[in-house]
Design a protein around this motif. Structure first.
Motif, mmCIF file in Angstrom:
data_model
loop_
_atom_site.group_PDB
_atom_site.id
_atom_site.type_symbol
_atom_site.label_atom_id
_atom_site.label_comp_id
_atom_site.label_asym_id
_atom_site.label_seq_id
_atom_site.Cartn_x
_atom_site.Cartn_y
_atom_site.Cartn_z
ATOM 1 N N GLN A 206 -17.457 -19.647 46.460
ATOM 2 C CA GLN A 206 -17.236 -20.438 45.247
ATOM 3 C C GLN A 206 -18.405 -21.371 44.938
ATOM 4 O O GLN A 206 -18.279 -22.250 44.096
ATOM 5 C CB GLN A 206 -15.937 -21.238 45.377
ATOM 6 C CG GLN A 206 -14.699 -20.386 45.593
ATOM 7 C CD GLN A 206 -14.592 -19.225 44.615
ATOM 8 O OE1 GLN A 206 -14.641 -19.419 43.400
ATOM 9 N NE2 GLN A 206 -14.462 -18.004 45.135
ATOM 10 N N THR A 207 -19.519 -21.192 45.620
ATOM 11 C CA THR A 207 -20.724 -21.973 45.328
ATOM 12 C C THR A 207 -21.630 -21.150 44.405
ATOM 13 O O THR A 207 -21.391 -19.956 44.173
ATOM 14 C CB THR A 207 -21.489 -22.260 46.630
ATOM 15 O OG1 THR A 207 -21.883 -20.995 47.219
ATOM 16 C CG2 THR A 207 -20.610 -23.013 47.617
ATOM 17 N N VAL A 208 -22.678 -21.785 43.898
ATOM 18 C CA VAL A 208 -23.639 -21.055 43.055
ATOM 19 C C VAL A 208 -24.249 -19.897 43.833
ATOM 20 O O VAL A 208 -24.352 -18.767 43.341
ATOM 21 C CB VAL A 208 -24.746 -22.006 42.551
ATOM 22 C CG1 VAL A 208 -25.878 -21.220 41.896
ATOM 23 C CG2 VAL A 208 -24.171 -23.020 41.567
ATOM 24 N N ASN A 209 -24.629 -20.164 45.072
ATOM 25 C CA ASN A 209 -25.212 -19.108 45.905
ATOM 26 C C ASN A 209 -24.201 -17.987 46.162
ATOM 27 O O ASN A 209 -24.542 -16.803 46.136
ATOM 28 C CB ASN A 209 -25.674 -19.701 47.241
ATOM 29 C CG ASN A 209 -26.312 -18.658 48.134
ATOM 30 O OD1 ASN A 209 -27.240 -17.952 47.735
ATOM 31 N ND2 ASN A 209 -25.814 -18.523 49.353
ATOM 32 N N GLY A 210 -22.948 -18.368 46.385
ATOM 33 C CA GLY A 210 -21.912 -17.369 46.622
ATOM 34 C C GLY A 210 -21.678 -16.494 45.410
ATOM 35 O O GLY A 210 -21.561 -15.260 45.525
ATOM 36 N N ARG A 211 -21.632 -17.104 44.236
ATOM 37 C CA ARG A 211 -21.416 -16.328 43.015
ATOM 38 C C ARG A 211 -22.608 -15.423 42.730
ATOM 39 O O ARG A 211 -22.463 -14.323 42.206
ATOM 40 C CB ARG A 211 -21.132 -17.274 41.846
ATOM 41 C CG ARG A 211 -19.842 -18.043 42.027
ATOM 42 C CD ARG A 211 -19.619 -19.078 40.952
ATOM 43 N NE ARG A 211 -19.001 -18.513 39.763
ATOM 44 C CZ ARG A 211 -17.702 -18.264 39.636
ATOM 45 N NH1 ARG A 211 -16.892 -18.526 40.643
ATOM 46 N NH2 ARG A 211 -17.206 -17.779 38.524
ATOM 47 N N GLN A 212 -23.795 -15.898 43.099
ATOM 48 C CA GLN A 212 -24.982 -15.061 42.933
ATOM 49 C C GLN A 212 -24.889 -13.830 43.842
ATOM 50 O O GLN A 212 -25.265 -12.718 43.449
ATOM 51 C CB GLN A 212 -26.247 -15.859 43.247
ATOM 52 C CG GLN A 212 -27.551 -15.131 42.910
ATOM 53 C CD GLN A 212 -27.668 -14.811 41.438
ATOM 54 O OE1 GLN A 212 -27.575 -15.693 40.589
ATOM 55 N NE2 GLN A 212 -27.846 -13.536 41.119
ATOM 56 N N GLN A 213 -24.382 -14.017 45.046
ATOM 57 C CA GLN A 213 -24.191 -12.882 45.959
ATOM 58 C C GLN A 213 -23.209 -11.872 45.375
ATOM 59 O O GLN A 213 -23.401 -10.656 45.501
ATOM 60 C CB GLN A 213 -23.667 -13.377 47.310
ATOM 61 C CG GLN A 213 -24.683 -14.135 48.151
ATOM 62 C CD GLN A 213 -24.097 -14.511 49.501
ATOM 63 O OE1 GLN A 213 -23.783 -13.644 50.319
ATOM 64 N NE2 GLN A 213 -23.933 -15.804 49.746
ATOM 65 N N LEU A 214 -22.168 -12.375 44.727
ATOM 66 C CA LEU A 214 -21.194 -11.470 44.100
ATOM 67 C C LEU A 214 -21.828 -10.694 42.952
ATOM 68 O O LEU A 214 -21.563 -9.500 42.778
ATOM 69 C CB LEU A 214 -19.991 -12.276 43.592
ATOM 70 C CG LEU A 214 -19.087 -12.868 44.672
ATOM 71 C CD1 LEU A 214 -18.029 -13.776 44.044
ATOM 72 C CD2 LEU A 214 -18.418 -11.773 45.489
ATOM 73 N N VAL A 215 -22.664 -11.370 42.171
ATOM 74 C CA VAL A 215 -23.363 -10.673 41.088
ATOM 75 C C VAL A 215 -24.259 -9.575 41.651
ATOM 76 O O VAL A 215 -24.330 -8.468 41.104
ATOM 77 C CB VAL A 215 -24.184 -11.671 40.235
ATOM 78 C CG1 VAL A 215 -25.109 -10.923 39.267
ATOM 79 C CG2 VAL A 215 -23.263 -12.600 39.459
#
Length: 531
Positions: A206-215
């Protein structure tokens, strides 16, 4: 000689009374294990007695688990349910993985009560050892039969989000993410959607880095490095599915640039050739809506001018020139150019969003003749908009509550949102130099209750010069020339709103069932991509 009810109760009594020296009564426990070979009553008793003393006879652990498993596969559903209910009591130490594996396989049952019992048992052992339970589940997802894999993925998608933080710890979530990435190497469309639901709900992402990983996960599935084959419905379906999954992840810090670039370079040039994966879906509008929703989150783009030009060119296709008139001012063919408001809203919004990054595009990058043509089209479209907006406001005036919930009025409310949005964006482009400052909410995105929006829009209001898009006064707006054009071109036959706006009932976001494939369907346990 078959074990009887009396034998089982006698053996149970011996073990219950033994207290500390249970291990000396191995023969009594063996009698209980042999109960699985008896009749229905003996089996039901054995299903309860075997787990009760399981921990006292480690040398018979395998035999005990196998005996319970035999009961889980019995022909009598009531015996199966009893045996399944007791399975979590075997989930100790190294047995957790095996029990989880067995329960996962049992998800394939078609008996509703039995299926629910398996779910309860799985949740129970999750709370004992989440990592071990996940090991059994993912083992079957990666190697099990298709029906087991399908139900295991659905279980993960539905249940993981309900587990508390003390069960779904950081280490457990990291394990889920790592295993899910392995599964994503070969998935169908439906599996992809479900697995993205699993990882999107993980707290560690749920962090910016985490969402980037999902993308990044979605980008890998979308094959954005390959050219689009618009004639292949599976290829188009994969792109739609991936884009829908990526859309909620985009923000001012997690950019949609790669998707927007791909849509501009590969999708828009092939828009009319796209083959819909679902018969009733307006594939062109669906694609344009996705592009519009992504465009506000686009970051720096390498080929910005080229992509803006593609958007501009496509926008021109949907903004007709005024019809030619003969000397008496009438349209000889008595034909009305089709004003496709839904398409124009999407394209105009996308152009407006990317235009902010190159505000001089219409001034420096478009030749004078083409810009003149564009302004004529804009002016003509703006005039048509005013007629529709007036008609919609009159139709909705005074309506509220249940009156606005009829299918016809719902369509009119959406139509009013669309036309108002286009009107605002066109006014921005009419500025000299063009402005890109206005903000609108796309018509299909929720802002406020439809009733409130419609009531405000339908309130009696004297049209202003600004609303007419011409910058003139009210007297100028109702000049004979304008009235004639409006009557001649824009007075639509009844039902035109439905034909133009009706496609907004399509529910987006999930895999469309019944097709039996998805991204191309996984093969017989093969592990190559089957797109």
């Amino acid at each position: 000689m078959a074990v009887t009810i009396e034998d089982l109760y006698r053996s149970y009594g011996i073990l219950a009374d033994a207290k500390e020296d249970l291990s000396q009564h191995k023969d009594a426990y063996q009698v209980i294990l042999d109960g699985v070979k008896g009749g229905a009553k003996e089996k039901r008793l054995a299903a309860q007695f075997i787990p009760k003393f399981f921990g006292n006879f480690p040398e018979l652990a395998d035999a005990a688990i196998n005996a319970q498993l035999d009961l889980c596969e019995d022909e009598d559903v009531s015996i199966r349910r009893q045996a399944i209910k007791e399975l979590p009591r075997f989930a100790t130490g190294d047995n957790i993985l095996r029990v989880a594996d067995i329960l996962t396989q049992l998800l394939q049952t078609d008996d509703t009560a039995e299926f629910n019992q398996v779910n309860v048992a799985l949740i129970s052992i999750f709370k004992m050892d989440a990592r071990g339970t996940l090991g059994g589940l993912f083992s079957q997802v990666l190697q099990g039969e298709d029906i087991v894999r399908e139900r295991a993925i659905k279980f993960l998608s539905a249940k993981l989000k309900t587990l508390p933080e003390d069960v779904m710890t950081k280490e457990v979530e990291e394990y889920v993410f790592a295993e899910t990435k392995k599964v994503l190497e070969d998935v169908t469309g439906e599996e992809f959607v479900l697995l993205m639901r699993v990882v999107s709900g993980l707290r560690i992402l749920q962090t910016v880095n985490g969402r980037q990983q999902l993308v990044e996960l979605v980008v890998e599935q979308a094959f954005l490095e390959q050219a689009l084959n618009p004639a292949d419905p599976d290829t188009v379906d994969r792109l739609l599915q991936c884009t829908r999954q990526a859309l909620p992840l985009f923000s001012k810090n997690v950019h949609s640039t790669r998707f927007v670039t791909y849509f501009c370079e590969h999708v828009l040039p092939n828009l009319s050739a796209l083959t819909s994966p679902v018969a009733e879906l307006d594939i062109q509008l669906e694609v344009l809506k996705l592009l519009a929703e992504m465009s506000p989150f686009c970051g720096d783009m390498e080929k910005l001018e080229s992509n803006l030009n593609m958007l501009f060119t496509k926008l021109l296709e949907y903004m007709p020139l005024p019809p030619e008139e003969v000397e008496n001012g009438e349209n000889p063919a008595n034909e009305e150019p089709k004003l496709q408001f839904s398409y124009v809203e999407c394209l105009l919004f996308g152009f407006h969003q990317l235009g902010k990054k190159l505000p001089d595009f219409l001034i420096d990058k478009v030749d004078a003749e083409r810009l003149k043509d564009f302004k004529i089209r804009l002016q003509y479209f703006a005039r048509g908009l005013q007629v529709y907006i007036r008609q919609l406001r009159v139709a909705l005036q005074g309506k509220s509550g249940d009156a606005l919930k009829t299918d016809e009025n719902k369509i009119k409310v959406v139509a009013l949102k669309i036309t108002n949005n286009i009107n605002i964006l066109i006014k921005d482009l009419f500025h000299n130099p063009p402005s890109f400052k206005s903000t609108v909410t796309l018509s299909w995105k929720p802002v406020q209750k439809a009733e409130a929006a419609a009531a405000a829009a339908a309130a009696p209001k004297r049209p202003s010069g600004e609303e007419m898009g011409s910058g003139g006064s009210t007297k100028k707006q109702i000049s004979p020339q304008h009235r004639r054009d409006a009557r001649q071109i824009y007075n639509p036959p009844s039902g035109k709103y439905s034909a133009t706006i009706g496609n907004f009932s399509y529910e987006r976001g999930g895999f469309r069932g019944g097709r039996g494939r998805g991204f191309g369907a996984r093969g017989n346990r093969s592990r190559g991509r089957l797109y």
